[in-house]
Write a protein that holds these residues in place. Structure first.
Motif, PDB file in Angstrom:
ATOM      1  N   MET A   1       0.823  -1.217   0.000  1.00  0.00           N
ATOM      2  CA  MET A   1       0.000   0.000   0.000  1.00  0.00           C
ATOM      3  C   MET A   1       0.853   1.262   0.000  1.00  0.00           C
ATOM      4  N   LYS A   2       2.121   1.100  -0.251  1.00  0.00           N
ATOM      5  CA  LYS A   2       3.006   2.266  -0.322  1.00  0.00           C
ATOM      6  C   LYS A   2       2.871   2.928  -1.697  1.00  0.00           C
ATOM      7  N   PRO A   3       3.215   4.212  -1.803  1.00  0.00           N
ATOM      8  CA  PRO A   3       3.032   4.906  -3.089  1.00  0.00           C
ATOM      9  C   PRO A   3       3.688   4.193  -4.273  1.00  0.00           C
TER      10      PRO A   3
ATOM     11  N   GLY B   1      -3.517   0.795   7.570  1.00  0.00           N
ATOM     12  CA  GLY B   1      -3.118   1.262   6.237  1.00  0.00           C
ATOM     13  C   GLY B   1      -1.721   1.860   6.326  1.00  0.00           C
ATOM     14  N   HIS B   2      -0.841   1.378   5.473  1.00  0.00           N
ATOM     15  CA  HIS B   2       0.576   1.784   5.575  1.00  0.00           C
ATOM     16  C   HIS B   2       1.110   1.945   4.169  1.00  0.00           C
ATOM     17  N   VAL B   3       1.385   3.116   3.685  1.00  0.00           N
ATOM     18  CA  VAL B   3       1.492   4.398   4.318  1.00  0.00           C
ATOM     19  C   VAL B   3       1.209   5.468   3.253  1.00  0.00           C
TER      20      VAL B   3
ATOM     21  N   VAL C   1       2.224   9.129   3.231  1.00  0.00           N
ATOM     22  CA  VAL C   1       3.291  10.109   2.933  1.00  0.00           C
ATOM     23  C   VAL C   1       4.602   9.622   3.521  1.00  0.00           C
ATOM     24  N   TRP C   2       5.556   9.355   2.655  1.00  0.00           N
ATOM     25  CA  TRP C   2       6.847   8.813   3.103  1.00  0.00           C
ATOM     26  C   TRP C   2       7.918   9.263   2.103  1.00  0.00           C
ATOM     27  N   HIS C   3       9.132   9.482   2.610  1.00  0.00           N
ATOM     28  CA  HIS C   3      10.221   9.892   1.690  1.00  0.00           C
ATOM     29  C   HIS C   3      10.696   8.703   0.862  1.00  0.00           C
ATOM     30  N   SER C   4      10.488   7.482   1.381  1.00  0.00           N
ATOM     31  CA  SER C   4      11.001   6.277   0.724  1.00  0.00           C
ATOM     32  C   SER C   4       9.867   5.568  -0.023  1.00  0.00           C
ATOM     33  N   GLN C   5      10.237   4.697  -0.945  1.00  0.00           N
ATOM     34  CA  GLN C   5       9.251   3.925  -1.709  1.00  0.00           C
ATOM     35  C   GLN C   5       8.132   4.811  -2.282  1.00  0.00           C
ATOM     36  N   THR C   6       8.545   5.978  -2.746  1.00  0.00           N
ATOM     37  CA  THR C   6       7.659   6.928  -3.426  1.00  0.00           C
ATOM     38  C   THR C   6       8.434   7.399  -4.650  1.00  0.00           C
TER      39      THR C   6
ATOM     40  N   VAL D   1       1.784   9.791   7.910  1.00  0.00           N
ATOM     41  CA  VAL D   1       3.164  10.174   7.584  1.00  0.00           C
ATOM     42  C   VAL D   1       4.103   9.208   8.289  1.00  0.00           C
ATOM     43  N   ASN D   2       5.135   8.794   7.575  1.00  0.00           N
ATOM     44  CA  ASN D   2       6.130   7.855   8.105  1.00  0.00           C
ATOM     45  C   ASN D   2       7.513   8.527   8.098  1.00  0.00           C
ATOM     46  N   GLU D   3       8.219   8.431   9.206  1.00  0.00           N
ATOM     47  CA  GLU D   3       9.664   8.718   9.266  1.00  0.00           C
ATOM     48  C   GLU D   3      10.058  10.117   8.779  1.00  0.00           C
ATOM     49  N   ALA D   4       9.378  11.146   9.246  1.00  0.00           N
ATOM     50  CA  ALA D   4       9.729  12.505   8.799  1.00  0.00           C
ATOM     51  C   ALA D   4      10.637  13.234   9.786  1.00  0.00           C
TER      52      ALA D   4
ATOM     53  N   MET E   1       4.776   3.571  17.003  1.00  0.00           N
ATOM     54  CA  MET E   1       6.186   3.292  17.299  1.00  0.00           C
ATOM     55  C   MET E   1       6.554   2.028  16.519  1.00  0.00           C
ATOM     56  N   GLN E   2       7.397   2.185  15.500  1.00  0.00           N
ATOM     57  CA  GLN E   2       7.708   1.013  14.668  1.00  0.00           C
ATOM     58  C   GLN E   2       8.269  -0.133  15.504  1.00  0.00           C
ATOM     59  N   SER E   3       9.285   0.185  16.317  1.00  0.00           N
ATOM     60  CA  SER E   3       9.819  -0.815  17.259  1.00  0.00           C
ATOM     61  C   SER E   3      10.617  -1.930  16.607  1.00  0.00           C
ATOM     62  N   HIS E   4      11.504  -1.555  15.700  1.00  0.00           N
ATOM     63  CA  HIS E   4      12.516  -2.506  15.227  1.00  0.00           C
ATOM     64  C   HIS E   4      13.656  -2.428  16.251  1.00  0.00           C
ATOM     65  N   VAL E   5      13.523  -3.196  17.312  1.00  0.00           N
ATOM     66  CA  VAL E   5      14.452  -3.047  18.437  1.00  0.00           C
ATOM     67  C   VAL E   5      15.502  -4.161  18.415  1.00  0.00           C
TER      68      VAL E   5
ATOM     69  N   THR F   1       3.846  -0.683  15.896  1.00  0.00           N
ATOM     70  CA  THR F   1       3.393  -0.960  14.534  1.00  0.00           C
ATOM     71  C   THR F   1       4.252  -1.944  13.749  1.00  0.00           C
ATOM     72  N   GLU F   2       5.518  -2.142  14.147  1.00  0.00           N
ATOM     73  CA  GLU F   2       6.408  -2.975  13.313  1.00  0.00           C
ATOM     74  C   GLU F   2       7.387  -3.741  14.189  1.00  0.00           C
ATOM     75  N   LEU F   3       6.893  -4.372  15.226  1.00  0.00           N
ATOM     76  CA  LEU F   3       7.807  -4.957  16.219  1.00  0.00           C
ATOM     77  C   LEU F   3       8.591  -6.151  15.676  1.00  0.00           C
TER      78      LEU F   3
ATOM     79  N   ILE G   1       3.371  -7.335  14.881  1.00  0.00           N
ATOM     80  CA  ILE G   1       4.695  -7.934  14.710  1.00  0.00           C
ATOM     81  C   ILE G   1       5.068  -7.815  13.234  1.00  0.00           C
ATOM     82  N   TRP G   2       6.336  -7.456  12.956  1.00  0.00           N
ATOM     83  CA  TRP G   2       6.728  -7.182  11.567  1.00  0.00           C
ATOM     84  C   TRP G   2       7.155  -8.474  10.862  1.00  0.00           C
ATOM     85  N   GLY G   3       6.168  -9.320  10.612  1.00  0.00           N
ATOM     86  CA  GLY G   3       6.429 -10.559   9.883  1.00  0.00           C
ATOM     87  C   GLY G   3       6.022 -11.765  10.705  1.00  0.00           C
TER      88      GLY G   3
ATOM     89  N   THR H   1      12.255 -12.382   7.343  1.00  0.00           N
ATOM     90  CA  THR H   1      12.532 -11.078   7.969  1.00  0.00           C
ATOM     91  C   THR H   1      13.376 -10.169   7.073  1.00  0.00           C
ATOM     92  N   TRP H   2      13.022  -8.916   7.055  1.00  0.00           N
ATOM     93  CA  TRP H   2      13.752  -7.920   6.262  1.00  0.00           C
ATOM     94  C   TRP H   2      15.139  -7.677   6.843  1.00  0.00           C
ATOM     95  N   LEU H   3      15.336  -8.040   8.128  1.00  0.00           N
ATOM     96  CA  LEU H   3      16.589  -7.685   8.807  1.00  0.00           C
ATOM     97  C   LEU H   3      17.796  -8.386   8.182  1.00  0.00           C
TER      98      LEU H   3
HETATM   99  C1  GLA Z   1      10.153   0.863   7.776  1.00  0.00           C
HETATM  100  C2  GLA Z   1       8.837   1.036   7.057  1.00  0.00           C
HETATM  101  C3  GLA Z   1       8.227  -0.284   6.717  1.00  0.00           C
HETATM  102  C4  GLA Z   1       9.230  -1.241   6.127  1.00  0.00           C
HETATM  103  C5  GLA Z   1      10.383  -1.384   7.058  1.00  0.00           C
HETATM  104  C6  GLA Z   1      11.359  -2.381   6.537  1.00  0.00           C
HETATM  105  O1  GLA Z   1       9.999   0.515   9.069  1.00  0.00           O
HETATM  106  O2  GLA Z   1       7.897   1.772   7.795  1.00  0.00           O
HETATM  107  O3  GLA Z   1       7.208  -0.066   5.797  1.00  0.00           O
HETATM  108  O4  GLA Z   1       9.669  -0.771   4.884  1.00  0.00           O
HETATM  109  O5  GLA Z   1      10.979  -0.124   7.210  1.00  0.00           O
HETATM  110  O6  GLA Z   1      10.735  -3.592   6.234  1.00  0.00           O
END
Ligand code: GLA
Length: 560
Positions: free
Chosen positions: A230-232, A283-285, A287-292, A350-353, A433-437, A467-469, A511-513, A519-521
């Protein structure tokens, strides 16, 4: 008060199941106990004495014990790998002076800095259950013992019963039965009364596309977030617009916008899928600088890298058009296909501004085409106005970011919430809070911790959503039980801060996955050469100890 240190000490190896010290028990005349073998059936040790009508007790008369080793177990079977030690014992101390005694069970392990498994002050004459857990790599020594350092041994008798020591780790005991996420207890149900939803990030071509994926999601999740679709970039389908049409913007002027974009065929599929699974969505997302796409920001939607950026008024109109197009599509779909009932209940507007090292005037991310055009927070405030204008009133609007616990960023985000709230026509309901910790960072509680940031945001009059633990082991070796404990600690803290009685609180966790496999990590440069295992399910979608940690946090909260 006297102090008793009961030291537990081992060396051995790691696996998935547990073993218990159980057999080959020698009870010495002074009450001390030697255990010369480790059994793997997990049952409690039964001592052999009967004292005061209690059976299976041992009594240690401290003054008769020459060394400080009250209980000693040999653990020769295990060697130098990581284990989780889980311990419990009923303890009664009789001190002839009536004094209280502090009893500590400590693992006698230098390299792990003597972890305290359990510590408590006991009144004389009362039975108390002491219990605790520790995770460590056992070094050099190969025994487990209880010592009596620091106590006045003249006065003391120590009664022990139901002594239970479990050792869990890879290769110990019979392999644990594997439980698929499709058959495991449901986290969605466990968290039903605690949060508005329990969520998982998914992909359309992945889990949503297989019957196993659908079964698992239906069982475990009450909310999904699309990891990408759902990204731009995705809604624009990597297409540069071919034809244009007019759009009359809020400022009354007419602007050119693409007439064949966004493309909603995947969104339609996703909404249909969510509806059939009975799952709501974040719904994600928007307005974002990335993936647009870059062309979105350029004069004539040019794909030329050197093309000029549009002016603010044009960009504001494009932003309005995009937000309106997406929100109108979803609302209309829900009206026509779901009786007007929401599927998407929250939008990341808005994400990550905000900048990582936000400070003073430089608090916004500058490597962003949004920022390049506006040089200020204006585009963020506009986005929350347009989202409020075009989203139904019962859809929550979120600002979402990473490292939200970092003190500078936390203060900048808190300030941003104030600015949005002060903007006429804008609305913000949720701080995401994305929470990629990481396993050891940040601190979960205390000064400048994750929880401190939660409290800060709640004080600004918004709810918090996690939102993205995911929890990276980073450059440390993966420890299933450490991960379990850290997941459990996070969820206990989330539960304590949950939304109750209409007050702001944490209203949901995603949980992010699903499986570590996806995992994206593992694609992050930071972790090159270090495999990451950040999720609740393993490569085969079987439950990891981390899953148990998340489940236990909910079950324990409900018991209270
Ligand atoms: C950020 C974004 C997510 C995703 C992750 C990596 O946290 O908000 O949409 O792109 O990076 O998977």
């Amino acid at each position: 008060m006297k102090k008793l240190i009961l030291s537990l000490m081992f060396v051995f190896s790691f696996s998935t199941v547990f073993a218990a010290i159980n057999k080959n028990l020698v009870e010495n005349s002074d009450g001390t106990v030697s255990i010369t073998n480790v059994d793997k059936d997990g049952s409690a040790i039964k001592f052999n004495k009967t004292v005061d009508n209690f059976q299976n007790v041992t009594v240690i008369d401290a003054k008769k014990v020459k060394n400080q080793k009250f209980i000693k177990a040999s653990l020769e079977d295990f060697d130098k790998k990581e284990v989780m030690i889980s311990f419990s014992c009923d303890v009664k101390v009789e001190d002839s002076t009536g004094a209280e005694n502090e009893i500590s069970w400590i693992i006698d392990e230098v390299s792990a800095n003597f972890p305290v498994v359990s510590r408590q002050v006991l009144k004389s004459g009362e039975w108390t259950t002491m219990k605790g857990e520790a995770i460590l790599v056992l070094g050099e020594k190969k025994s487990f013992y209880i010592s009596a350092a620091g106590l006045n041994k003249e006065n003391l008798k120590i009664y022990l019963k139901n002594f239970n020591l479990k050792i869990m780790g890879e290769g110990i005991g019979a392999p644990a039965p594997k439980v698929s996420w499709m058959d495991a207890p449901s986290l969605k149900d466990a968290y039903k009364d605690l949060f508005d939803y329990f969520g998982i990030a998914v992909s359309l071509k992945g889990e949503l596309n297989t019957s196993d994926g659908q079964i698992g999601l239906e069982r475990q999740a009450s909310s999904i977030t699309m990891g990408n679709e759902m990204k731009p970039d995705f809604l624009f389908a990597w297409k540069r617009p071919n034809t244009m049409c007019d759009f009359v913007a809020e400022d009354g002027n007419t602007y050119q916008v693409p007439d064949n974009l966004p493309i909603f065929s995947d969104v339609r599929m996703i909404l249909l899928m969510a509806r059939s699974l009975g799952i709501q969505m974040r719904g994600h997302v928007l307005v974002w600088h990335s993936q647009t796409p870059k062309w979105f920001f350029k004069e004539n939607y040019s794909t030329d890298a050197n093309a000029a950026y549009v002016d603010k008024a044009t960009m504001t109109a494009r932003q309005e058009w995009y937000i309106k197009s997406v929100l109108d599509y979803v609302r209309t779909w829900e009206e026509e296909n779901n009786g007007g009932k929401r599927i998407i209940t929250t939008w990341d507007v808005v994400n990550e501004a905000v900048a990582d090292n936000a400070g003073g005037k430089k608090w916004l991310r500058e490597d962003s085409d949004w920022f390049r055009i506006y040089k200020s927070e204006e585009f963020i405030l506009n986005a929350f106005r347009y989202a409020n204008k075009y989203a139904p009133a019962d859809v929550q609007l979120a600002y979402n970011d990473y490292n939200c616990y970092a003190p500078n960023k936390r203060e900048a985000i808190a300030n941003l919430i104030d600015l949005i709230k002060a903007t006429p026509g804008a609305r913000i309901d949720v701080l995401g809070m994305q929470s990629h910790v990481k396993i050891n960072y940040p601190r979960i509680r205390g000064d400048n911790s994750f929880e401190a940031a939660v409290h800060k945001y709640l004080s600004k009059g918004v709810d918090v959503q996690i939102t993205e633990l995911d929890i990276a082991n980073g450059k440390q070796p993966y420890s299933p039980y450490k991960l379990k404990n850290v997941y459990k600690e996070y969820f206990k803290m989330f539960i304590e801060n949950r939304k109750v009685d209409g007050k702001n609180g944490i209203s949901g966790v995603t949980i992010w996955g699903i499986s570590d496999r996806g995992t994206w990590l593992n694609n992050q440069a930071e972790y090159k050469g270090y495999q990451q295992y950040p999720l609740l399910w393993d490569n085969e979608f079987n439950c990891k100890p981390a899953f148990d940690g998340v489940l236990e946090a909910a079950l324990e909260a409900k018991e209270q």
